[in-house]
Each structure stands twice: as C-alpha cells, then as structure tokens.
Scaffold this motif. Structure first.
Motif, PDB file in Angstrom:
ATOM      1  N   ALA A 212       0.828  -1.204   0.000  1.00  0.00           N
ATOM      2  CA  ALA A 212       0.000   0.000   0.000  1.00  0.00           C
ATOM      3  C   ALA A 212       0.866   1.258   0.000  1.00  0.00           C
ATOM      4  O   ALA A 212       0.536   2.255  -0.650  1.00  0.00           O
ATOM      5  CB  ALA A 212      -0.934  -0.004   1.208  1.00  0.00           C
ATOM      6  N   LEU A 213       1.986   1.232   0.723  1.00  0.00           N
ATOM      7  CA  LEU A 213       2.879   2.381   0.745  1.00  0.00           C
ATOM      8  C   LEU A 213       3.476   2.642  -0.642  1.00  0.00           C
ATOM      9  O   LEU A 213       3.608   3.799  -1.067  1.00  0.00           O
ATOM     10  CB  LEU A 213       4.004   2.164   1.763  1.00  0.00           C
ATOM     11  CG  LEU A 213       3.592   2.245   3.235  1.00  0.00           C
ATOM     12  CD1 LEU A 213       4.790   1.945   4.129  1.00  0.00           C
ATOM     13  CD2 LEU A 213       3.018   3.605   3.573  1.00  0.00           C
ATOM     14  N   VAL A 214       3.844   1.578  -1.334  1.00  0.00           N
ATOM     15  CA  VAL A 214       4.338   1.738  -2.703  1.00  0.00           C
ATOM     16  C   VAL A 214       3.262   2.380  -3.573  1.00  0.00           C
ATOM     17  O   VAL A 214       3.524   3.300  -4.352  1.00  0.00           O
ATOM     18  CB  VAL A 214       4.767   0.375  -3.293  1.00  0.00           C
ATOM     19  CG1 VAL A 214       5.058   0.498  -4.795  1.00  0.00           C
ATOM     20  CG2 VAL A 214       5.991  -0.167  -2.571  1.00  0.00           C
ATOM     21  N   SER A 215       2.023   1.911  -3.422  1.00  0.00           N
ATOM     22  CA  SER A 215       0.912   2.458  -4.203  1.00  0.00           C
ATOM     23  C   SER A 215       0.716   3.940  -3.915  1.00  0.00           C
ATOM     24  O   SER A 215       0.516   4.746  -4.832  1.00  0.00           O
ATOM     25  CB  SER A 215      -0.369   1.683  -3.892  1.00  0.00           C
ATOM     26  OG  SER A 215      -1.466   2.212  -4.604  1.00  0.00           O
ATOM     27  N   ILE A 216       0.783   4.330  -2.645  1.00  0.00           N
ATOM     28  CA  ILE A 216       0.590   5.737  -2.267  1.00  0.00           C
ATOM     29  C   ILE A 216       1.693   6.614  -2.861  1.00  0.00           C
ATOM     30  O   ILE A 216       1.430   7.687  -3.412  1.00  0.00           O
ATOM     31  CB  ILE A 216       0.544   5.872  -0.731  1.00  0.00           C
ATOM     32  CG1 ILE A 216      -0.755   5.252  -0.179  1.00  0.00           C
ATOM     33  CG2 ILE A 216       0.653   7.336  -0.304  1.00  0.00           C
ATOM     34  CD1 ILE A 216      -0.802   5.148   1.320  1.00  0.00           C
ATOM     35  N   ILE A 217       2.948   6.169  -2.752  1.00  0.00           N
ATOM     36  CA  ILE A 217       4.068   6.945  -3.288  1.00  0.00           C
ATOM     37  C   ILE A 217       3.946   7.103  -4.804  1.00  0.00           C
ATOM     38  O   ILE A 217       4.227   8.175  -5.366  1.00  0.00           O
ATOM     39  CB  ILE A 217       5.408   6.278  -2.928  1.00  0.00           C
ATOM     40  CG1 ILE A 217       5.661   6.354  -1.406  1.00  0.00           C
ATOM     41  CG2 ILE A 217       6.556   6.913  -3.703  1.00  0.00           C
ATOM     42  CD1 ILE A 217       5.976   7.728  -0.886  1.00  0.00           C
ATOM     43  N   PHE A 225       8.085  10.924   1.690  1.00  0.00           N
ATOM     44  CA  PHE A 225       7.947   9.699   2.476  1.00  0.00           C
ATOM     45  C   PHE A 225       6.510   9.517   2.920  1.00  0.00           C
ATOM     46  O   PHE A 225       5.723  10.474   2.975  1.00  0.00           O
ATOM     47  CB  PHE A 225       8.904   9.660   3.681  1.00  0.00           C
ATOM     48  CG  PHE A 225       8.668  10.696   4.754  1.00  0.00           C
ATOM     49  CD1 PHE A 225       7.524  10.687   5.545  1.00  0.00           C
ATOM     50  CD2 PHE A 225       9.629  11.658   5.030  1.00  0.00           C
ATOM     51  CE1 PHE A 225       7.322  11.617   6.547  1.00  0.00           C
ATOM     52  CE2 PHE A 225       9.455  12.595   6.035  1.00  0.00           C
ATOM     53  CZ  PHE A 225       8.291  12.565   6.794  1.00  0.00           C
ATOM     54  N   ALA A 226       6.197   8.267   3.238  1.00  0.00           N
ATOM     55  CA  ALA A 226       4.895   7.901   3.807  1.00  0.00           C
ATOM     56  C   ALA A 226       5.151   6.999   4.998  1.00  0.00           C
ATOM     57  O   ALA A 226       5.950   6.062   4.914  1.00  0.00           O
ATOM     58  CB  ALA A 226       4.021   7.193   2.773  1.00  0.00           C
ATOM     59  N   LEU A 238       8.243   4.392   4.249  1.00  0.00           N
ATOM     60  CA  LEU A 238       8.842   4.263   2.931  1.00  0.00           C
ATOM     61  C   LEU A 238       9.313   5.639   2.485  1.00  0.00           C
ATOM     62  O   LEU A 238       8.512   6.558   2.312  1.00  0.00           O
ATOM     63  CB  LEU A 238       7.839   3.693   1.924  1.00  0.00           C
ATOM     64  CG  LEU A 238       8.324   3.599   0.463  1.00  0.00           C
ATOM     65  CD1 LEU A 238       9.623   2.820   0.361  1.00  0.00           C
ATOM     66  CD2 LEU A 238       7.248   2.963  -0.414  1.00  0.00           C
ATOM     67  N   GLU A 239      10.622   5.781   2.345  1.00  0.00           N
ATOM     68  CA  GLU A 239      11.219   7.026   1.893  1.00  0.00           C
ATOM     69  C   GLU A 239      11.601   6.888   0.427  1.00  0.00           C
ATOM     70  O   GLU A 239      12.322   5.954   0.061  1.00  0.00           O
ATOM     71  CB  GLU A 239      12.460   7.354   2.724  1.00  0.00           C
ATOM     72  CG  GLU A 239      13.188   8.608   2.281  1.00  0.00           C
ATOM     73  CD  GLU A 239      14.524   8.766   2.980  1.00  0.00           C
ATOM     74  OE1 GLU A 239      14.983   9.916   3.094  1.00  0.00           O
ATOM     75  OE2 GLU A 239      15.114   7.758   3.417  1.00  0.00           O
TER      76      GLU A 239
END
Length: 328
Positions: A212-217, A225-226, A238-239
């Motif tokens: 999900a973090l990859v998707s948001i970025i 970052f998230a 995730l930076e």
C-alpha cells in the motif's frame, strides 16, 4: 521523552497546523461498559484535544513555534481550549472565534483493563468555511512557515490553505487517519504523509501495508515519504530516493524487505530502535516499484503499570514527525 533525546535546532522553525481542536471529557473506567449498563468512573479529566490541537501542543513542547488555524466559539470550552494552547506556546491568533454556536468536544472512555480509549466526537457549530479566513489573514499565518500540517478535516478550507502553501513552496504534511472528503486533493500537494494503521490498505485496496505504501508513493509523486503507525508494534516508513539509473540498485519485493527488517529486531532492547534497508528498488507486483528505503521502527517498552491510556499518542507521534521534517 528526555531533553537529551531531542536533536537541537539551529533556529526555531515556525509551523502552521490546520484542523480539529476540541475539549476532551475523559472518563476512566475499570472496564468498557456493556450496553445499558451503569458503571462508575475511577478518574475524570477535562483537557484540550483534537488532532491538530494535540499535534501543535507536541510540536511546541519539542521547541517549534506552532500557529494554529481552526474554529471555536466564545463558549466556555472554546475559551478553555485557547487558554490551554496559549499556555503551551501555541499561537492562537489565527483561530476563528464565533460569537455564537458551540465549540467541538469529545467524550472519551478510557478502559483501565485493556488500556484502550473510545472517542465520541461532537463537531462544533457553525462549521468553518473558506470565507472565515480572509486572504490577508492566511498570508499572515503562513508568513515564515517551514511546514504546514493538515489533519484532513474541513476539506474546503484545508484545500484553500494547502494551495497557498504550495504556491509559496512551503512543505505540507498530511495526517491520513481515515478516508475523508477532499483527501486526494490534499495528498496531491503533500510532501509527507503519516497514516493510521488501517488507512493504507483500506484506501489503496493493496494486500499488505508495504504494498500500500508503494501504491501511495506512486499515486502522489510529490511525496518524499509515507509513514504508517502500528500502535505498540511501532511504525513503517517508505522514503522515496532519487533513482540513479546509471548505478546498479538491488531489486527486492517490498513485503520480503519488511520481513527481513523485522527479523533483525532485538526484543531485549527497551528503547525505540529504527532498522533501515539500503536504497533498493522496492517492488509491489501488480502495482509498480519505487526506488527508496524502507524503515521499521519499534516502540519503547512501557510496563503496563506505567501506561495510563493512548489518547493523543498518534498526534504526539505526528508532532515528532513535524519536528524531524523541519530538519530536512
């Protein structure tokens, strides 16, 4: 947090927070009541709250100079909130004060047995609208600011403030607690985002938090970052890093990367630790990839006898992130 654990700042950065403030009525009970039950409190407190109120208070205690934009009434709770914020070092001169209506407040049930809190929120009236903040006041509020924080409430007004901050090249941090109206527009302008544990998967429909973090970025390329908070389990960040295609960067599945980080956690260490991956091309199959670094942060191990409740814990975390972002 001891003063020794806070990194010194070369100057005192100004930050601005827009969003919810309120008065919290905290009732501590021995256990969470069943429907239609009658129980007694073991303790009762009245104090200021709201995501933005709590976060700005934390930021002030860490040494920042926060200004807060929100709306209260001239009723007793509103006056109490302003006095408490001012006593903490938060600039309240940009609060909109209505001569009628009611200020926001929450009933909070703190379960002594499970150390949880249940919030019942009542919004203030009348609600804040963009016309409550004239352009001259907005420009004055943003003058000299390093970062602007939003808890994604009051979407119409938040977007007006965020757009002006964006025009002035002021960094924007969003607290994504849950999906809200207008959140996508705010995230499109944001430099940083802090998410609650359940938000990323619910919002992206990804099968895991790292994916999900990859998707948001990928959806919001401005994000640097998230972060996802995990309560007592810590946090994941995730930076995004610059993808230098001329150099070889290892590729790794993002879920596998997190698994490898968590395996190095030392449970014998009581204080918080941060475990980071090298700069890696993090792959989420079916979603895409991000060149970046994944972090896994642990929390301090607090004995149950010393734990009071978790009210405002996430807001304090975000206040610390604001402090860190002022050093970037």
């Amino acid at each position: 947090m001891s003063s020794d654990s806070v990194l010194p700042l070369l100057e005192t950065p100004i930050i601005v927070g827009f969003g919810g403030v309120g008065v919290d009525f905290l009732a501590v009970v021995p256990f969470f009541p069943k429907p239609d039950a009658k129980i007694r409190t073991t303790e009762f407190k009245v104090q200021g709250g709201g995501n933005t109120g709590n976060t700005m208070t934390c930021a002030a205690r860490l040494g920042l100079k926060p200004r807060i934009i929100s709306k209260v009434s001239t009723d007793a709770p509103g006056k109490s909130m302003m006095e408490e914020l001012e006593a903490e070092g938060v600039d309240t001169s940009f609060l909109v004060v209505s001569k009628e209506g009611t200020s926001p407040f929450s009933y909070i049930i703190v379960d002594s047995q499970t150390k949880t809190r249940t919030c019942i929120f009542t919004p203030g009236y009348p609600p804040m609208v963009p016309a409550d903040l004239p352009k001259a006041n907005l420009l004055s509020a943003l003058d000299g600011a390093r970062v602007v924080y939003f808890d994604a409430r009051m979407a119409d007004s938040a977007l007006v403030i965020a757009q002006e901050a964006f025009r002035q090249n002021i960094s924007i941090l969003i607290d994504a607690e849950r999906p809200r109206e207008g959140l996508n527009d705010l995230l499109g302008l944001a430099d940083y985002v802090v998410c609650s544990e359940n938000f990323p998967k619910a919002w992206t429909e990804a099968s895991s938090i790292p994916r999900a973090l990859v998707s948001i970025i990928l959806r919001f390329p401005r994000l640097k970052f998230a972060i996802v908070t995990l309560g007592k389990e810590g946090c994941i960040m995730l930076e995004k890093c610059v993808d230098d295609e001329s150099s070889h960067i290892e590729e790794m599945d993002v879920d596998s990367c997190l698994t490898s980080l968590t395996k190095t956690k030392d449970d014998s260490i009581a204080m918080p630790t941060c475990i980071a991956s090298p700069v890696t091309k993090l792959i989420a199959e079916g979603i895409g990839s991000v060149c970046g670094r994944l972090y896994f942060g642990t929390t301090e191990k607090i004995p149950p006898s010393e734990l009071i409740d978790t009210t405002g814990a996430g807001d304090a975390f975000t206040g610390a992130v604001l402090y860190g972002s002022c050093q970037m």
